[in-house]
Design a protein around this motif. Structure first.
Motif, PDB file in Angstrom:
ATOM      1  N   LEU A  10      22.659 -56.372 -18.033  1.00 17.88           N
ATOM      2  CA  LEU A  10      23.538 -55.758 -16.899  1.00 17.88           C
ATOM      3  C   LEU A  10      24.470 -56.717 -16.328  1.00 17.88           C
ATOM      4  O   LEU A  10      25.513 -56.191 -16.066  1.00 17.88           O
ATOM      5  N   LYS A  11      24.148 -57.833 -16.040  1.00 20.17           N
ATOM      6  CA  LYS A  11      25.095 -58.893 -15.760  1.00 20.17           C
ATOM      7  C   LYS A  11      26.257 -59.093 -16.562  1.00 20.17           C
ATOM      8  O   LYS A  11      27.217 -59.461 -16.147  1.00 20.17           O
ATOM      9  N   SER A  12      25.949 -58.958 -18.169  1.00 24.45           N
ATOM     10  CA  SER A  12      26.996 -58.940 -18.823  1.00 24.45           C
ATOM     11  C   SER A  12      27.928 -57.788 -18.991  1.00 24.45           C
ATOM     12  O   SER A  12      28.927 -57.968 -19.778  1.00 24.45           O
ATOM     13  N   GLY A  13      27.890 -56.869 -18.216  1.00 27.46           N
ATOM     14  CA  GLY A  13      28.867 -55.753 -18.071  1.00 27.46           C
ATOM     15  C   GLY A  13      28.167 -54.253 -18.978  1.00 27.46           C
ATOM     16  O   GLY A  13      29.079 -53.476 -18.862  1.00 27.46           O
ATOM     17  N   TYR A  14      27.167 -54.449 -19.132  1.00 26.72           N
ATOM     18  CA  TYR A  14      26.662 -53.194 -19.912  1.00 26.72           C
ATOM     19  C   TYR A  14      25.792 -52.369 -19.001  1.00 26.72           C
ATOM     20  O   TYR A  14      25.174 -52.795 -17.997  1.00 26.72           O
ATOM     21  N   LYS A  15      25.937 -50.941 -19.182  1.00 27.05           N
ATOM     22  CA  LYS A  15      24.972 -50.064 -18.396  1.00 27.05           C
ATOM     23  C   LYS A  15      23.686 -50.381 -19.322  1.00 27.05           C
ATOM     24  O   LYS A  15      23.854 -50.230 -20.648  1.00 27.05           O
ATOM     25  N   VAL A  16      22.540 -50.224 -18.647  1.00 28.09           N
ATOM     26  CA  VAL A  16      21.351 -50.424 -19.138  1.00 28.09           C
ATOM     27  C   VAL A  16      20.237 -49.704 -18.755  1.00 28.09           C
ATOM     28  O   VAL A  16      20.069 -49.121 -17.628  1.00 28.09           O
ATOM     29  N   GLU A  37      14.504 -49.588 -11.618  1.00 28.28           N
ATOM     30  CA  GLU A  37      15.836 -48.964 -10.709  1.00 28.28           C
ATOM     31  C   GLU A  37      16.090 -49.841  -9.607  1.00 28.28           C
ATOM     32  O   GLU A  37      17.351 -49.750  -9.441  1.00 28.28           O
ATOM     33  N   LEU A  38      15.352 -50.590  -9.158  1.00 26.35           N
ATOM     34  CA  LEU A  38      15.784 -51.377  -7.916  1.00 26.35           C
ATOM     35  C   LEU A  38      16.472 -52.589  -8.451  1.00 26.35           C
ATOM     36  O   LEU A  38      17.452 -53.132  -7.930  1.00 26.35           O
ATOM     37  N   ALA A  39      16.593 -52.915  -9.999  1.00 29.23           N
ATOM     38  CA  ALA A  39      17.254 -53.913 -10.700  1.00 29.23           C
ATOM     39  C   ALA A  39      18.707 -53.504 -10.994  1.00 29.23           C
ATOM     40  O   ALA A  39      19.463 -54.067 -11.630  1.00 29.23           O
ATOM     41  N   GLY A  40      18.755 -52.018 -11.000  1.00 29.89           N
ATOM     42  CA  GLY A  40      19.894 -51.521 -11.431  1.00 29.89           C
ATOM     43  C   GLY A  40      19.931 -50.929 -12.929  1.00 29.89           C
ATOM     44  O   GLY A  40      20.762 -50.614 -13.628  1.00 29.89           O
ATOM     45  N   ILE A  41      18.698 -50.877 -13.445  1.00 29.55           N
ATOM     46  CA  ILE A  41      18.629 -50.452 -14.709  1.00 29.55           C
ATOM     47  C   ILE A  41      17.813 -48.956 -14.653  1.00 29.55           C
ATOM     48  O   ILE A  41      16.759 -48.730 -13.895  1.00 29.55           O
ATOM     49  N   LYS A  42      18.124 -48.234 -15.547  1.00 28.64           N
ATOM     50  CA  LYS A  42      17.751 -46.738 -15.437  1.00 28.64           C
ATOM     51  C   LYS A  42      16.423 -46.847 -16.204  1.00 28.64           C
ATOM     52  O   LYS A  42      16.538 -47.086 -17.355  1.00 28.64           O
ATOM     53  N   GLY A  43      15.443 -46.535 -15.283  1.00 28.19           N
ATOM     54  CA  GLY A  43      14.049 -46.606 -15.911  1.00 28.19           C
ATOM     55  C   GLY A  43      13.598 -45.360 -16.369  1.00 28.19           C
ATOM     56  O   GLY A  43      13.704 -44.197 -15.925  1.00 28.19           O
ATOM     57  N   PHE A  44      12.678 -45.410 -17.604  1.00 22.80           N
ATOM     58  CA  PHE A  44      11.849 -44.408 -18.096  1.00 22.80           C
ATOM     59  C   PHE A  44      10.713 -44.710 -18.396  1.00 22.80           C
ATOM     60  O   PHE A  44      10.363 -45.708 -18.830  1.00 22.80           O
ATOM     61  N   LYS A  45       9.847 -43.912 -17.983  1.00 16.92           N
ATOM     62  CA  LYS A  45       8.346 -44.384 -18.240  1.00 16.92           C
ATOM     63  C   LYS A  45       8.164 -43.455 -19.957  1.00 16.92           C
ATOM     64  O   LYS A  45       8.078 -41.965 -19.733  1.00 16.92           O
TER      65      LYS A  45
END
Length: 269
Positions: free
Chosen positions: A22-28, A42-50
């Motif tokens: 994420l910090k390297s510029g990718y959508k994650v 989600e709080l870290a900016g990562i789209k989460g899936f269970k």
């Protein structure tokens, strides 16, 4: 080209990897098996899936997780310790079917040096696989599933013993006596180096390649764990005296030397 990367398995390695991507510029996008961990992602900016892999089905929205990914990093360990009869290969085969349907082309499959079994001497990516543990056998079979798919660009990474943060074997060995194989060589890799390696593969697009992920220095267990215990103020473990020439497994990566030279940034401590 999409800049979206999926990390399947956001645990001890996967979560900091996803954060660094994420910090390297990718959508994650990232997967986990618990609802509370989805919220953390989600709080870290990562789209989460269970999402949970089972032998006969995949629980969760695997379709939306895979849709539009440029690269998928599969970091799901077999978890076959003890008497587990789980069929890891069946789970990975189901995942592979979904990957094909979603038309994801670039795969990084996180494996283990356990696929080499107890082979001794210099071990490279060309060494014949002779896994002995059930985990190693199923990892080797899972690697083969991806390797035979010509429409996929798969990089396979075989990590040695993972250390870092709150994980280090010296914590379990400290103070123990009569340990065997003190002259065996250490084959470990630090978490930060694992992350840097995986991100480099994605950035440089080193597909269709196998990498051994092991730190290039290989002290003996006796020397290494004694030193690590003393650094941490722990009683050093005691190994039996031995002059055996066995257990001299030296895992190296010829592909590191070619493609990922100067990759390692962390010491194995």
């Amino acid at each position: 080209m999409s800049r979206t990367v999926g990390v399947m398995g956001c645990g001890w390695l996967g979560l900091p990897l996803a954060e660094k991507l994420l910090k390297s510029g990718y959508k994650v996008r990232g997967t986990t098996t618990s609802t509370s961990k989805v919220e953390q992602l989600e709080l870290a900016g990562i789209k989460g899936f269970k999402i949970q892999l089972h032998e006969n089905a995949i629980a969760g929205d695997i379709t939306n997780f895979l849709s539009g990914l440029d690269t998928l990093i599969i970091n799901v360990p077999p978890g076959l310790r003890g008497n587990s009869g789980s069929n890891y290969v069946s789970k990975i085969n189901l995942l592979l079917n979904e990957i094909q349907k979603a038309a994801v082309k670039n795969i990084v499959f996180v494996s283990s040096t356990s696929v080499y079994g107890s082979a001794e001497g210099e071990i490279t990516e060309d060494t014949i696989l002779r896994p002995e543990t059930e985990s190693g056998k199923q990892l080797a079979q899972s690697e083969a599933l991806f390797q035979k798919e010509n429409n996929l660009n798969t990089a396979i990474v075989r990590f040695g013993g993972l250390i870092g943060r709150d994980r280090h074997p010296v914590n379990h060995l400290a103070g123990k006596k009569g340990l065997k194989n003190g002259d065996a060589l250490v084959n470990l890799i630090h978490l930060e180096d694992c992350i840097q390696m995986l991100i480099t593969i994605v950035q440089k697009r080193y597909w269709r390649t196998i990498f051994n992920g092991v730190y290039p220095l290989h002290p003996t267990k006796r020397a290494y764990y004694t030193n690590e215990a003393l650094k941490r103020g722990l009683p050093p473990p005691e190994f039996e005296s031995s002059s055996s020439k066995r257990n001299k497994k030296l895992i190296i990566s010829k592909n590191y030397l070619i493609k990922l030279n100067a990759l390692y940034t962390s010491i194995i401590s």
